[in-house]
Motif scaffolding. Structure first.
Motif, mmCIF file in Angstrom:
data_model
loop_
_atom_site.group_PDB
_atom_site.id
_atom_site.type_symbol
_atom_site.label_atom_id
_atom_site.label_comp_id
_atom_site.label_asym_id
_atom_site.label_seq_id
_atom_site.Cartn_x
_atom_site.Cartn_y
_atom_site.Cartn_z
ATOM 1 N N THR A 49 -34.572 -35.719 13.415
ATOM 2 C CA THR A 49 -34.299 -37.290 14.355
ATOM 3 C C THR A 49 -32.786 -37.700 13.482
ATOM 4 O OG1 THR A 49 -35.318 -38.756 12.922
ATOM 5 C CG2 THR A 49 -36.530 -38.002 14.666
ATOM 6 N N ALA A 50 -32.136 -36.236 13.339
ATOM 7 C CA ALA A 50 -30.823 -36.515 12.932
ATOM 8 C C ALA A 50 -30.065 -35.677 13.087
ATOM 9 C CB ALA A 50 -30.377 -37.667 11.650
ATOM 10 N N THR A 51 -28.488 -36.002 13.026
ATOM 11 C CA THR A 51 -27.735 -34.709 12.026
ATOM 12 C C THR A 51 -26.528 -35.349 10.896
ATOM 13 O OG1 THR A 51 -25.876 -36.038 13.453
ATOM 14 C CG2 THR A 51 -27.285 -34.191 14.887
ATOM 15 N N ASP A 52 -25.699 -34.414 10.476
ATOM 16 C CA ASP A 52 -25.612 -34.824 8.887
ATOM 17 C C ASP A 52 -23.797 -33.875 9.398
ATOM 18 O OD1 ASP A 52 -25.016 -35.573 6.949
ATOM 19 O OD2 ASP A 52 -25.566 -33.753 5.952
ATOM 20 N N HIS A 53 -23.075 -35.042 8.514
ATOM 21 C CA HIS A 53 -21.898 -33.800 8.999
ATOM 22 C C HIS A 53 -21.220 -34.551 8.047
ATOM 23 C CE1 HIS A 53 -22.510 -33.901 13.529
ATOM 24 N NE2 HIS A 53 -23.367 -34.921 13.304
ATOM 25 N N GLY A 54 -20.616 -33.634 6.903
ATOM 26 C CA GLY A 54 -19.858 -33.420 6.238
ATOM 27 C C GLY A 54 -18.258 -32.758 5.521
ATOM 28 N N HIS A 55 -17.459 -34.050 6.479
ATOM 29 C CA HIS A 55 -16.179 -33.938 6.860
ATOM 30 C C HIS A 55 -15.410 -34.474 5.471
ATOM 31 C CE1 HIS A 55 -16.556 -33.236 11.621
ATOM 32 N NE2 HIS A 55 -17.255 -32.303 11.025
ATOM 33 N N PRO A 56 -14.363 -33.767 5.549
ATOM 34 C CA PRO A 56 -13.032 -34.000 4.369
ATOM 35 C C PRO A 56 -12.424 -35.289 4.486
ATOM 36 C CG PRO A 56 -12.752 -31.242 5.451
ATOM 37 C CD PRO A 56 -13.628 -32.659 6.183
ATOM 38 N N THR A 57 -12.277 -36.091 5.765
ATOM 39 C CA THR A 57 -12.240 -38.004 6.279
ATOM 40 C C THR A 57 -13.560 -37.830 6.541
ATOM 41 O OG1 THR A 57 -10.658 -37.079 8.334
ATOM 42 C CG2 THR A 57 -9.711 -36.246 5.592
ATOM 43 N N ALA A 58 -13.318 -39.315 7.470
ATOM 44 C CA ALA A 58 -13.395 -40.481 8.725
ATOM 45 C C ALA A 58 -12.740 -39.957 10.096
ATOM 46 C CB ALA A 58 -13.698 -41.247 7.833
ATOM 47 N N ALA A 59 -11.967 -38.941 10.072
ATOM 48 C CA ALA A 59 -11.039 -38.915 11.194
ATOM 49 C C ALA A 59 -11.107 -38.754 12.758
ATOM 50 C CB ALA A 59 -9.498 -37.958 10.778
ATOM 51 N N THR A 60 -11.704 -39.331 14.096
ATOM 52 C CA THR A 60 -11.928 -38.822 14.576
ATOM 53 C C THR A 60 -10.852 -38.965 15.584
ATOM 54 O OG1 THR A 60 -12.514 -41.164 15.719
ATOM 55 C CG2 THR A 60 -14.163 -39.747 14.295
ATOM 56 N N ALA A 61 -11.385 -37.866 16.894
ATOM 57 C CA ALA A 61 -10.206 -38.268 18.215
ATOM 58 C C ALA A 61 -11.303 -37.987 19.517
ATOM 59 C CB ALA A 61 -9.742 -36.628 17.535
ATOM 60 N N ASP A 62 -10.424 -38.290 20.688
ATOM 61 C CA ASP A 62 -10.328 -38.464 21.744
ATOM 62 C C ASP A 62 -9.929 -38.175 22.916
ATOM 63 O OD1 ASP A 62 -12.200 -39.676 24.346
ATOM 64 O OD2 ASP A 62 -11.455 -41.183 23.801
ATOM 65 N N LEU A 63 -9.279 -36.689 22.986
ATOM 66 C CA LEU A 63 -8.605 -35.714 23.438
ATOM 67 C C LEU A 63 -9.269 -35.449 25.257
ATOM 68 C CD1 LEU A 63 -7.795 -32.756 20.441
ATOM 69 C CD2 LEU A 63 -7.141 -34.812 21.544
ATOM 70 N N SER A 64 -8.478 -35.402 26.092
ATOM 71 C CA SER A 64 -8.308 -34.647 27.384
ATOM 72 C C SER A 64 -9.322 -33.438 27.287
ATOM 73 C CB SER A 64 -7.530 -34.955 28.087
ATOM 74 O OG SER A 64 -6.678 -33.490 27.298
ATOM 75 N N GLU B 115 -9.561 -27.765 25.391
ATOM 76 C CA GLU B 115 -9.862 -26.422 26.072
ATOM 77 C C GLU B 115 -8.625 -25.226 25.014
ATOM 78 O OE1 GLU B 115 -9.183 -25.958 29.786
ATOM 79 O OE2 GLU B 115 -11.353 -27.115 30.360
ATOM 80 N N ALA B 116 -7.415 -26.543 25.258
ATOM 81 C CA ALA B 116 -6.383 -25.374 24.901
ATOM 82 C C ALA B 116 -6.477 -25.803 22.371
ATOM 83 C CB ALA B 116 -5.088 -26.755 24.676
ATOM 84 N N LEU B 117 -6.674 -26.806 22.919
ATOM 85 C CA LEU B 117 -7.266 -26.475 20.467
ATOM 86 C C LEU B 117 -8.316 -26.067 20.211
ATOM 87 C CD1 LEU B 117 -6.855 -27.831 18.150
ATOM 88 C CD2 LEU B 117 -8.326 -29.911 18.410
ATOM 89 N N PHE B 118 -8.894 -25.894 21.078
ATOM 90 C CA PHE B 118 -10.153 -25.282 21.094
ATOM 91 C C PHE B 118 -9.589 -22.908 21.128
ATOM 92 C CE2 PHE B 118 -14.515 -22.126 22.652
ATOM 93 C CZ PHE B 118 -14.450 -22.283 21.057
ATOM 94 N N GLU B 119 -9.072 -22.791 21.875
ATOM 95 C CA GLU B 119 -8.054 -21.244 21.990
ATOM 96 C C GLU B 119 -7.334 -21.209 20.794
ATOM 97 O OE1 GLU B 119 -5.920 -21.258 25.554
ATOM 98 O OE2 GLU B 119 -7.305 -21.434 26.879
#
Length: 472
Positions: free
Chosen positions: A246-261, A266-270
């Motif tokens: 019922t849940a996901t879990d995310h162990g990231h170094p920071t709480a940074a989020t983004a909202d890219l186009s 696609e360019a970042l993923f490449e």
């Protein structure tokens, strides 16, 4: 030898009136079922239901709280029998490792580990004297003999501990074979999984590109494309939900989020797939993936947990020798207000979304986390976590978040542990501290006793079930 000190009023206030109120509140919740909605116990224990082997492998080898303290005083991990990834020999006699642990048990005085361990030794195994050098072998032999009996098999202990539900945590590429084995047994409703996609969203990992290829093979999607990669993640989430998640879990170094186009994504993923990403790119990719995961949670209803703020494997030489979870992680400062803003701008007002925030940076409790959770409909605050899963840490949490976020923007307690036998002890500490906090409010005439009894039940049981969508 010293007796084990487990006073019936432990952790309650000193003054009689408040202590009496705390005791009455605690008595009303002490025997309620345990909901353990987030943790790291091994699902094979419940799938195979085989006996644990010996005291050392149960109490020392998997518990980083234990060997962290011992290491700080010069006790090598190899002398405790902890396997090395470099293949060099380690102590093979579990009795010697246990004796070494007992010789240094005094190091744990006044720590949460000491409270948990003493409770397990006393309540589960019936020991009366505190562990020390002289009784080490008596302890080891008694515990190991008990572990060989049917009443100490994992499923029997689930019943003994009154654990209604426990969630394990598996990576996105995990085959979930142990959870599959539970299907149709009735236990699949009590032992569920949690989706942790760090292995396929953290572009800084050495195995990231290899893992993306595995993700494609596992799902039949073209994970060399941004669209195929996201589809593959959706498919894995669906598989996890079919195994109770019922849940996901995310162990990231920071709480940074983004909202890219889409084009920027696609360019970042490449770049990350081509191993041409800078450190800033890797952080940006993690940030974008938190927002993508939030969007998927809006789609499929999974609760999202974010555990930021740990500098993983700070001791790099030790990490190279012993591997993950042995390099001694250290808390770092976290900026939630700026970090979460892109995600919250996009999804923060979604009534169907639940994001549970945890922190190792206590300075954010009253300044950032309580105001955020006290406003955004999607946010809830997870309990005092890891280094702060302690009596004082729990009290600091309640004192700093309640005035702004209240009780109902928190999610009760979760133990977040690999140490299965410590789960009742950890929940008992949380229940005692919550009752202590409520009793203080009653004593100060800020809360009626009726409200306090209801809140004690909420904090112990109901809030966790509601927050993690376990009501079915």
């Amino acid at each position: 030898m010293e007796p084990i000190l487990l006073h019936e009023d432990r952790l309650f206030p000193v003054d009689k009136y408040t202590r009496d109120v705390a005791r009455a509140l605690y008595q009303s919740v002490r025997d309620m079922p345990i909901i353990s909605p987030h943790g790291h116990t091994d699902p094979r224990w419940f799938a195979n239901d085989e006996n644990f082997t010996n005291a050392t492998e149960l109490f020392i080898t998997p518990d980083h709280y234990v060997f962290r303290m011992l290491y700080s005083q010069g006790v090598g991990l190899d002398s405790l029998g902890i396997a090395r990834v470099d293949g060099k020999p380690v102590e093979q006699d579990p009795r010697k490792a246990w004796q070494l642990f007992a010789d240094h048990y005094y190091l744990f005085a006044a720590t949460p580990s000491r409270l948990w361990l003493d409770t397990v030794f006393h309540d589960v195994f019936g020991m009366q004297e505190m562990l020390c050098s002289k009784n080490a072998m008596a302890y080891y032999d008694h515990i190991t003999a008990e572990l060989a009996t049917s009443k100490f098999k994992p499923r029997a202990l689930m019943d003994k501990f009154n654990i209604e539900l426990i969630a394990t945590t598996e990576g996105a590429l995990d085959p979930l074979s142990h959870h599959k084995k539970l299907q149709g047994s009735g236990w699949e409703k009590r032992v569920i999984t949690t989706f942790r996609p760090d292995d396929v969203v953290d572009a800084s990992r050495d195995d990231f590109v290899e893992n993306i290829e595995k993700l494609g093979a596992l799902t039949g999607e073209d994970t060399s494309s941004w669209k195929g990669y996201l589809n593959a993640l959706r498919k894995r989430r669906e598989v996890f939900r079919a195994h109770g998640a019922t849940a996901t879990d995310h162990g990231h170094p920071t709480a940074a989020t983004a909202d890219l186009s889409p084009g920027e994504c696609e360019a970042l993923f490449e770049r990350v797939l081509a191993r041409q990403a800078s450190k800033a790119d890797e952080e940006l990719f993690r940030a974008q993936m938190l927002t993508e995961m939030a969007g998927m949670s809006v789609e499929d209803g999974m609760v999202m947990q974010i555990h930021p703020g740990s500098h993983r494997s700070h001791n790099q030489p030790l990490h190279k020798q012993f591997g993950n979870d042995k390099g001694h992680d250290i808390p770092v400062a976290v900026n939630f207000v700026d970090g979460l803003k892109p995600l919250l701008n996009k999804y923060g007002n979604e009534q169907s979304l639940t994001i549970i925030l945890f922190t190792l940076d206590e300075t954010t409790y009253s300044r950032e986390l309580a105001p955020l959770a006290g406003h955004y409909p999607c946010l809830r605050l997870g309990p005092a976590w890891w280094f702060h899963d302690s009596p004082e840490g729990m009290l600091r949490f309640r004192h700093q978040v309640t005035e702004t976020a209240g009780f109902f923007n928190t999610v009760g307690f979760n133990d977040d542990t690999r140490a299965f036998l410590s789960i009742p002890a950890r929940h008992d500490v949380a229940r005692r501290i919550d009752c202590r906090f409520l009793a203080q409010l009653v004593a100060e005439h800020r809360l009626s006793e009726n409200e306090a009894f209801d809140l004690a039940s909420q904090l112990t049981y109901r809030l966790a079930k509601q927050a993690y969508k376990l009501e079915a």
